[in-house]
Scaffold this motif. Structure first.
Motif, PDB file in Angstrom:
ATOM      1  N   UNK A   8       0.882  -1.157   0.000  1.00  0.00           N
ATOM      2  CA  UNK A   8       0.000   0.000   0.000  1.00  0.00           C
ATOM      3  C   UNK A   8       0.925   1.213   0.000  1.00  0.00           C
ATOM      4  N   UNK A   9       0.750   2.093  -0.964  1.00  0.00           N
ATOM      5  CA  UNK A   9       1.616   3.267  -1.092  1.00  0.00           C
ATOM      6  C   UNK A   9       0.811   4.504  -0.730  1.00  0.00           C
ATOM      7  N   UNK A  10       1.302   5.243   0.255  1.00  0.00           N
ATOM      8  CA  UNK A  10       0.616   6.445   0.717  1.00  0.00           C
ATOM      9  C   UNK A  10       0.410   7.443  -0.415  1.00  0.00           C
ATOM     10  N   UNK A  11      -0.802   7.974  -0.516  1.00  0.00           N
ATOM     11  CA  UNK A  11      -1.114   8.966  -1.543  1.00  0.00           C
ATOM     12  C   UNK A  11      -1.508   8.376  -2.883  1.00  0.00           C
ATOM     13  N   UNK A  12      -1.485   7.064  -3.004  1.00  0.00           N
ATOM     14  CA  UNK A  12      -1.865   6.401  -4.256  1.00  0.00           C
ATOM     15  C   UNK A  12      -3.003   5.418  -3.976  1.00  0.00           C
ATOM     16  N   UNK A  16      -0.408  -2.427  -4.721  1.00  0.00           N
ATOM     17  CA  UNK A  16       0.649  -2.601  -5.707  1.00  0.00           C
ATOM     18  C   UNK A  16       1.409  -3.884  -5.460  1.00  0.00           C
ATOM     19  N   UNK A  17       1.866  -4.498  -6.553  1.00  0.00           N
ATOM     20  CA  UNK A  17       2.676  -5.701  -6.480  1.00  0.00           C
ATOM     21  C   UNK A  17       4.130  -5.286  -6.648  1.00  0.00           C
ATOM     22  N   UNK A  18       4.989  -5.695  -5.718  1.00  0.00           N
ATOM     23  CA  UNK A  18       6.408  -5.380  -5.780  1.00  0.00           C
ATOM     24  C   UNK A  18       7.036  -6.171  -6.914  1.00  0.00           C
ATOM     25  N   UNK A  19       7.691  -5.463  -7.845  1.00  0.00           N
ATOM     26  CA  UNK A  19       8.322  -6.138  -8.977  1.00  0.00           C
ATOM     27  C   UNK A  19       9.820  -6.294  -8.783  1.00  0.00           C
ATOM     28  N   UNK A  22      15.334  -1.104  -6.842  1.00  0.00           N
ATOM     29  CA  UNK A  22      16.322  -0.278  -7.522  1.00  0.00           C
ATOM     30  C   UNK A  22      17.233   0.358  -6.474  1.00  0.00           C
ATOM     31  N   UNK A  23      18.223   1.114  -6.934  1.00  0.00           N
ATOM     32  CA  UNK A  23      19.131   1.773  -5.982  1.00  0.00           C
ATOM     33  C   UNK A  23      18.413   2.814  -5.135  1.00  0.00           C
ATOM     34  N   UNK A  24      17.425   3.465  -5.706  1.00  0.00           N
ATOM     35  CA  UNK A  24      16.755   4.562  -4.998  1.00  0.00           C
ATOM     36  C   UNK A  24      15.359   4.205  -4.492  1.00  0.00           C
ATOM     37  N   UNK A  25      14.945   2.963  -4.635  1.00  0.00           N
ATOM     38  CA  UNK A  25      13.611   2.565  -4.204  1.00  0.00           C
ATOM     39  C   UNK A  25      13.225   1.238  -4.813  1.00  0.00           C
ATOM     40  N   UNK A  41      12.384   6.127  -1.762  1.00  0.00           N
ATOM     41  CA  UNK A  41      12.453   5.818  -0.325  1.00  0.00           C
ATOM     42  C   UNK A  41      11.685   6.830   0.531  1.00  0.00           C
ATOM     43  N   UNK A  42      11.309   7.974  -0.042  1.00  0.00           N
ATOM     44  CA  UNK A  42      10.602   8.990   0.736  1.00  0.00           C
ATOM     45  C   UNK A  42       9.103   8.713   0.830  1.00  0.00           C
ATOM     46  N   UNK A  43       8.589   7.799  -0.015  1.00  0.00           N
ATOM     47  CA  UNK A  43       7.162   7.463   0.022  1.00  0.00           C
ATOM     48  C   UNK A  43       6.825   6.642   1.252  1.00  0.00           C
ATOM     49  N   UNK A  44       5.600   6.815   1.742  1.00  0.00           N
ATOM     50  CA  UNK A  44       5.106   6.030   2.862  1.00  0.00           C
ATOM     51  C   UNK A  44       4.548   4.727   2.296  1.00  0.00           C
ATOM     52  N   UNK A  45       5.243   3.613   2.553  1.00  0.00           N
ATOM     53  CA  UNK A  45       4.865   2.324   1.986  1.00  0.00           C
ATOM     54  C   UNK A  45       4.639   1.319   3.105  1.00  0.00           C
ATOM     55  N   UNK A  46       3.548   0.544   2.994  1.00  0.00           N
ATOM     56  CA  UNK A  46       3.247  -0.511   3.962  1.00  0.00           C
ATOM     57  C   UNK A  46       3.123  -1.833   3.228  1.00  0.00           C
ATOM     58  N   UNK A  47       3.752  -2.868   3.771  1.00  0.00           N
ATOM     59  CA  UNK A  47       3.630  -4.216   3.234  1.00  0.00           C
ATOM     60  C   UNK A  47       2.433  -4.857   3.939  1.00  0.00           C
ATOM     61  N   UNK A  48       1.508  -5.441   3.189  1.00  0.00           N
ATOM     62  CA  UNK A  48       0.286  -5.971   3.782  1.00  0.00           C
ATOM     63  C   UNK A  48       0.546  -7.037   4.843  1.00  0.00           C
TER      64      UNK A  48
END
Length: 140
Positions: A8-12, A16-19, A22-25, A41-48
């Motif tokens: 779950x990505x904050x603000x979106x 989402x499925x993690x594919x 990368x170096x920056x996220x 890395x600055x996004x608020x992300x939660x793993x279900x």
């Protein structure tokens, strides 16, 4: 696919499925429309798999809540939509998790759980079996 790769990505909207990382996220694919997004890395992300629902006794993993919904609905989608009014959402959630903490679980949380369950079901992600290690801690 397990809930370890669903985000779950904050603000979106949606999930989402993690594919790949990368170096920056990382790169994720929307379960709503299939579009790929780069997440920093600055996004608020939660793993279900790391999310839990407060009950009067303990925290109940989201996977367990999804399993209870799945059992209630005989493997189908929920009988109510996530846009129902507050009272209907709370009544439905009370049938699924009778001892949820009404002071710490808000109607917006219930909406998300119902919306996420239906989205996962629509995308064929329906394996909500609880791991043996997790069920041991629930019984204690």
């Amino acid at each position: 696919m397990s809930l370890d790769k669903i985000l779950s990505i904050g603000g979106r909207p949606g999930l989402y499925k993690l594919l790949t990382q990368t170096r920056t996220g990382f790169v994720a694919e929307s379960l709503l429309d299939g579009k790929r997004v780069t997440v920093g890395m600055t996004n608020n992300v939660s793993v279900l798999s790391e999310i839990a629902i407060f009950t009067l006794k303990e925290e109940l993993p989201l996977k367990t809540v999804f399993k209870k919904i799945q059992e209630k609905e005989n493997g189908g989608t929920t009988a109510i939509g996530h846009k129902e009014d507050k009272i209907k959402l709370e009544e439905y959630f009370f049938e699924v998790v009778p001892d949820y903490d009404e002071e710490r679980v808000y109607p917006s949380d219930i909406k998300k759980v119902i919306q996420w369950y239906n989205l996962l079901h629509k995308n064929g992600i329906t394996d909500f079996e609880v791991d043996p290690e997790e069920s041991d801690t629930e019984e204690e």
